[in-house]
Design a protein around this motif. Structure first.
Motif, mmCIF file in Angstrom:
data_model
loop_
_atom_site.group_PDB
_atom_site.id
_atom_site.type_symbol
_atom_site.label_atom_id
_atom_site.label_comp_id
_atom_site.label_asym_id
_atom_site.label_seq_id
_atom_site.Cartn_x
_atom_site.Cartn_y
_atom_site.Cartn_z
ATOM 1 N N LEU A 202 0.896 -1.153 0.000
ATOM 2 C CA LEU A 202 0.000 0.000 0.000
ATOM 3 C C LEU A 202 0.940 1.210 0.000
ATOM 4 O O LEU A 202 1.522 1.557 1.022
ATOM 5 C CB LEU A 202 -0.894 -0.003 1.244
ATOM 6 C CG LEU A 202 -2.204 0.805 1.189
ATOM 7 C CD1 LEU A 202 -3.065 0.517 2.407
ATOM 8 C CD2 LEU A 202 -1.970 2.290 1.054
ATOM 9 N N LEU A 203 1.127 1.800 -1.156
ATOM 10 C CA LEU A 203 2.178 2.788 -1.379
ATOM 11 C C LEU A 203 1.666 4.228 -1.289
ATOM 12 O O LEU A 203 0.605 4.549 -1.818
ATOM 13 C CB LEU A 203 2.821 2.563 -2.745
ATOM 14 C CG LEU A 203 3.383 1.151 -2.993
ATOM 15 C CD1 LEU A 203 3.772 0.990 -4.453
ATOM 16 C CD2 LEU A 203 4.565 0.868 -2.084
ATOM 17 N N VAL A 204 2.441 5.073 -0.633
ATOM 18 C CA VAL A 204 2.160 6.508 -0.579
ATOM 19 C C VAL A 204 3.483 7.255 -0.751
ATOM 20 O O VAL A 204 4.567 6.709 -0.485
ATOM 21 C CB VAL A 204 1.495 6.933 0.749
ATOM 22 C CG1 VAL A 204 0.116 6.306 0.896
ATOM 23 C CG2 VAL A 204 2.380 6.578 1.940
ATOM 24 N N ASP B 291 5.700 2.120 2.028
ATOM 25 C CA ASP B 291 4.758 1.005 1.952
ATOM 26 C C ASP B 291 4.125 0.838 3.338
ATOM 27 O O ASP B 291 4.751 0.299 4.258
ATOM 28 C CB ASP B 291 5.464 -0.275 1.534
ATOM 29 C CG ASP B 291 4.520 -1.468 1.442
ATOM 30 O OD1 ASP B 291 3.296 -1.269 1.648
ATOM 31 O OD2 ASP B 291 4.991 -2.582 1.164
ATOM 32 N N VAL B 292 2.884 1.297 3.495
ATOM 33 C CA VAL B 292 2.228 1.299 4.807
ATOM 34 C C VAL B 292 1.233 0.146 4.959
ATOM 35 O O VAL B 292 0.353 0.197 5.806
ATOM 36 C CB VAL B 292 1.513 2.650 5.057
ATOM 37 C CG1 VAL B 292 2.529 3.777 5.148
ATOM 38 C CG2 VAL B 292 0.493 2.953 3.955
ATOM 39 N N ALA B 293 1.397 -0.910 4.147
ATOM 40 C CA ALA B 293 0.459 -2.037 4.205
ATOM 41 C C ALA B 293 0.396 -2.650 5.602
ATOM 42 O O ALA B 293 -0.683 -2.980 6.100
ATOM 43 C CB ALA B 293 0.863 -3.100 3.183
ATOM 44 N N ASN B 294 1.545 -2.776 6.251
ATOM 45 C CA ASN B 294 1.568 -3.401 7.578
ATOM 46 C C ASN B 294 1.085 -2.468 8.687
ATOM 47 O O ASN B 294 0.898 -2.896 9.831
ATOM 48 C CB ASN B 294 2.990 -3.886 7.899
ATOM 49 C CG ASN B 294 3.396 -5.064 7.034
ATOM 50 O OD1 ASN B 294 2.566 -5.870 6.625
ATOM 51 N ND2 ASN B 294 4.680 -5.159 6.730
ATOM 52 N N PHE B 295 0.921 -1.191 8.348
ATOM 53 C CA PHE B 295 0.443 -0.220 9.332
ATOM 54 C C PHE B 295 -1.042 0.098 9.152
ATOM 55 O O PHE B 295 -1.694 0.617 10.050
ATOM 56 C CB PHE B 295 1.263 1.077 9.203
ATOM 57 C CG PHE B 295 0.779 2.211 10.064
ATOM 58 C CD1 PHE B 295 0.941 2.185 11.449
ATOM 59 C CD2 PHE B 295 0.135 3.302 9.502
ATOM 60 C CE1 PHE B 295 0.485 3.229 12.241
ATOM 61 C CE2 PHE B 295 -0.326 4.353 10.282
ATOM 62 C CZ PHE B 295 -0.144 4.313 11.659
ATOM 63 N N ALA B 296 -1.583 -0.243 7.978
ATOM 64 C CA ALA B 296 -2.937 0.204 7.598
ATOM 65 C C ALA B 296 -3.994 -0.113 8.652
ATOM 66 O O ALA B 296 -4.818 0.748 8.993
ATOM 67 C CB ALA B 296 -3.329 -0.403 6.254
ATOM 68 N N LYS B 297 -3.987 -1.323 9.157
ATOM 69 C CA LYS B 297 -5.024 -1.719 10.127
ATOM 70 C C LYS B 297 -4.838 -1.029 11.484
ATOM 71 O O LYS B 297 -5.764 -0.988 12.295
ATOM 72 C CB LYS B 297 -5.043 -3.239 10.290
ATOM 73 C CG LYS B 297 -5.472 -3.983 9.035
ATOM 74 C CD LYS B 297 -5.629 -5.463 9.293
ATOM 75 C CE LYS B 297 -5.957 -6.227 8.015
ATOM 76 N NZ LYS B 297 -7.185 -5.753 7.384
ATOM 77 N N LYS B 298 -3.635 -0.493 11.717
ATOM 78 C CA LYS B 298 -3.366 0.203 12.980
ATOM 79 C C LYS B 298 -3.544 1.715 12.870
ATOM 80 O O LYS B 298 -3.417 2.421 13.858
ATOM 81 C CB LYS B 298 -1.934 -0.118 13.442
ATOM 82 C CG LYS B 298 -1.690 -1.581 13.767
ATOM 83 C CD LYS B 298 -0.255 -1.837 14.187
ATOM 84 C CE LYS B 298 0.686 -1.855 13.005
ATOM 85 N NZ LYS B 298 2.058 -2.252 13.387
ATOM 86 N N HIS B 299 -3.827 2.193 11.671
ATOM 87 C CA HIS B 299 -3.958 3.645 11.462
ATOM 88 C C HIS B 299 -5.129 4.196 12.282
ATOM 89 O O HIS B 299 -6.249 3.679 12.175
ATOM 90 C CB HIS B 299 -4.172 3.928 9.971
ATOM 91 C CG HIS B 299 -4.258 5.381 9.643
ATOM 92 N ND1 HIS B 299 -5.404 5.970 9.161
ATOM 93 C CD2 HIS B 299 -3.334 6.369 9.749
ATOM 94 C CE1 HIS B 299 -5.182 7.253 8.963
ATOM 95 N NE2 HIS B 299 -3.934 7.528 9.318
ATOM 96 N N PRO B 300 -4.904 5.217 13.107
ATOM 97 C CA PRO B 300 -5.975 5.741 13.974
ATOM 98 C C PRO B 300 -7.214 6.190 13.212
ATOM 99 O O PRO B 300 -8.336 6.099 13.724
ATOM 100 C CB PRO B 300 -5.304 6.931 14.675
ATOM 101 C CG PRO B 300 -3.860 6.588 14.670
ATOM 102 C CD PRO B 300 -3.612 5.866 13.378
ATOM 103 N N GLY B 301 -7.021 6.667 11.981
ATOM 104 C CA GLY B 301 -8.169 7.122 11.190
ATOM 105 C C GLY B 301 -8.845 6.020 10.416
ATOM 106 O O GLY B 301 -9.823 6.253 9.702
ATOM 107 N N ALA C 3 -3.915 6.089 -1.369
ATOM 108 C CA ALA C 3 -2.848 5.250 -1.912
ATOM 109 C C ALA C 3 -2.375 5.781 -3.254
ATOM 110 O O ALA C 3 -3.175 6.223 -4.084
ATOM 111 C CB ALA C 3 -3.342 3.810 -2.060
ATOM 112 N N GLY C 4 -1.075 5.759 -3.448
ATOM 113 C CA GLY C 4 -0.491 6.200 -4.706
ATOM 114 C C GLY C 4 -0.272 7.694 -4.801
ATOM 115 O O GLY C 4 0.362 8.173 -5.738
#
Length: 314
Positions: free
Chosen positions: A9-11, A19-29, A38-39
């Motif tokens: 999941l690239l930003v 690559d925030v794929a491993n952080f996505a589910k932990k994102h406060p928002g 993304a992108g």
């Protein structure tokens, strides 16, 4: 236990890729926020300058520091494939379940494929080689078509017949382009098969891994000539000679147009609000946002037909 495959999941932020794929589910928002942007360059969102999903939020210094952990360049340090000074084809096939994630984490550089300098040089092609080799053939077969048509038609009618068949040839290429990109190049190999992984890597995985490698963006003329020869045999036996010449010239021109547009989308700088700027962003989003849509390169026509329309500028 089978290892779970992940998809990046690239930003972008300040010129760097994360690559925030491993952080996505932990994102406060919520993960949906990251999926939405993304992108994109997220600096305006993190600095509270632009809303996303209706929310305006200026992120803390801690959030910026946390993001550094997911810097793709840092994640790729120590990668034995990328760091190798030798040909990597044997190693790529051994990536297994890591392969799909690996190729979709873009690398800003080039990868050596072969140990042999000769073989390695044959994998690199300057963009101008494509029109230099194939445009003269497009012109030649167009002339042959018109001259053949004049045996039974007026010059005006011959030009009209050539033009119609030429356009049909171009459109046929765009369908081939879409079909190859979607169903061949984006075929997902069996992660347990090193042969399938290697085949996919050579077909298209290398391009997604190194999208800015300018010497590996266009198709080398030698293997292209083999494919063109096959189509020559098929079409010349299927169609009358003048029809074949016009249709074949159009289809070959469509291919040249595709390769030139594809190169420009990666290395050109079109003006904002132009069609080419839209196409550049559209293709950028295919690489960095969602590689399962936006398969059209020279046109989005077939994306609309097959309902795989990607995203252009927001």
């Amino acid at each position: 236990m089978v290892k779970e495959e992940t998809t990046p999941l690239l930003v972008h932020l300040d010129g760097r890729l994360y690559d925030v794929a491993n952080f996505a589910k932990k994102h406060p928002g919520g993960e949906k926020v990251l999926r939405k942007v993304a992108g994109e360059d997220i600096s305006v969102y993190m600095r509270g300058q632009k809303r996303t999903l209706g929310v305006l939020h200026e992120h803390s210094e801690a959030a910026f520091n946390m993001l550094k952990k997911y810097d793709v360049e840092q994640l790729q340090k120590g990668d034995p494939v990328l760091d190798s000074k030798r040909g990597v084809l044997r190693r790529v096939g051994l990536l297994g379940h890591d392969y799909w994630n690996w190729i979709h984490q873009p690398y800003d550089g080039t990868i050596r494929l072969f140990d042999s300098n000769l073989l390695e040089s044959m994998t690199r092609t300057y963009w101008w080689t494509v029109p230099l080799v194939w445009v003269p053939l497009v012109i030649l077969f167009s002339i042959l078509s018109i001259l053949s048509f004049t045996d039974s038609l007026t010059l005006k009618a011959s030009l009209g017949a050539w033009a119609i068949l030429f356009v049909v040839g171009v459109l046929t290429w765009t369908l081939c382009e879409y079909s190859l990109h979607r169903w061949v190049f984006h075929w997902k190999p069996d992660p347990n098969s090193s042969q399938q992984i290697l085949l996919h890597f050579l077909l298209h995985g290398l391009h997604h891994k190194t999208p800015m490698d300018g010497d590996r963006l266009v198709f080398p003329p030698v293997p292209a000539a083999l494919i063109v020869s096959v189509f020559y045999i098929v079409y010349s036996n299927l169609f009358p000679w003048p029809v074949f010449c016009a249709f074949g010239a159009g289809k070959l021109f469509g291919y040249v147009l595709y390769d030139m547009v594809h190169y420009y989308l990666h290395h050109g700088a079109p003006k904002p609000l132009t069609n080419m700027h839209f196409r550049k962003v559209y293709h950028h989003n295919h690489h960095f946002k969602n590689f399962d849509v936006g398969f059209g390169i020279s046109t989005s026509l077939w994306d609309y037909v097959f309902q795989t329309v990607g995203l252009g500028p927001i």
